[in-house]
Write a protein that holds these residues in place. Structure first.
Motif, PDB file in Angstrom:
ATOM      1  N   UNK A 156       4.534   1.937   0.795  1.00  0.00           N
ATOM      2  CA  UNK A 156       3.157   1.538   0.530  1.00  0.00           C
ATOM      3  C   UNK A 156       2.577   2.472  -0.525  1.00  0.00           C
ATOM      4  N   UNK A 157       2.031   1.895  -1.584  1.00  0.00           N
ATOM      5  CA  UNK A 157       1.380   2.677  -2.637  1.00  0.00           C
ATOM      6  C   UNK A 157      -0.123   2.665  -2.357  1.00  0.00           C
ATOM      7  N   UNK A 158      -0.710   3.856  -2.358  1.00  0.00           N
ATOM      8  CA  UNK A 158      -2.121   3.993  -2.017  1.00  0.00           C
ATOM      9  C   UNK A 158      -2.898   4.511  -3.217  1.00  0.00           C
ATOM     10  N   UNK A 159      -4.043   3.874  -3.460  1.00  0.00           N
ATOM     11  CA  UNK A 159      -4.946   4.298  -4.528  1.00  0.00           C
ATOM     12  C   UNK A 159      -6.167   4.952  -3.897  1.00  0.00           C
ATOM     13  N   UNK A 160      -6.743   5.901  -4.627  1.00  0.00           N
ATOM     14  CA  UNK A 160      -7.949   6.586  -4.170  1.00  0.00           C
ATOM     15  C   UNK A 160      -9.011   6.557  -5.255  1.00  0.00           C
ATOM     16  N   UNK A 161     -10.251   6.719  -4.803  1.00  0.00           N
ATOM     17  CA  UNK A 161     -11.379   6.783  -5.742  1.00  0.00           C
ATOM     18  C   UNK A 161     -12.501   7.555  -5.063  1.00  0.00           C
ATOM     19  N   UNK A 162     -12.922   8.646  -5.677  1.00  0.00           N
ATOM     20  CA  UNK A 162     -14.082   9.376  -5.172  1.00  0.00           C
ATOM     21  C   UNK A 162     -15.349   8.604  -5.523  1.00  0.00           C
TER      22      UNK A 162
END
Length: 65
Positions: free
Chosen positions: A1-7
Motif C-alpha cells: 500500500x502506497x500512502x500519501x501525506x499532506x500537512x
C-alpha cells in the motif's frame, strides 16, 4: 500500500515511505504508540477515506489510469 501525506499548510500530496510515516505520526501523537497508530491509519484509508492525525492527512495513493 502506497500512502500519501499532506500537512494542513501544504497544497499537494506527497508519497511517503513507511519510515517517514512513523516519524510523522510520532511527531503528531507524542507519547502514543506510532506503530499502532499506523496500523489504524492503514485500516481506515484502505477503504478510500482520508484520515487526519494532528495537522497531517493520510490517504492511499490513487492509481494513475
Amino acid at each position: 500500500m502506497k500512502i500519501e501525506t499532506k500537512y494542513s499548510y501544504e497544497k499537494t500530496w506527497s508519497l511517503t515511505s513507511e519510515a517517514d510515516l512513523l516519524k510523522i505520526i510520532a511527531e503528531e501523537v507524542g507519547d502514543a504508540d506510532p506503530e499502532g497508530t499506523l496500523v489504524y491509519i492503514k485500516e481506515v484509508i484502505k477503504t478510500g477515506k482520508e484520515i487526519t492525525v494532528g495537522s497531517c492527512k493520510f490517504r492511499v495513493k490513487k492509481e494513475e489510469k
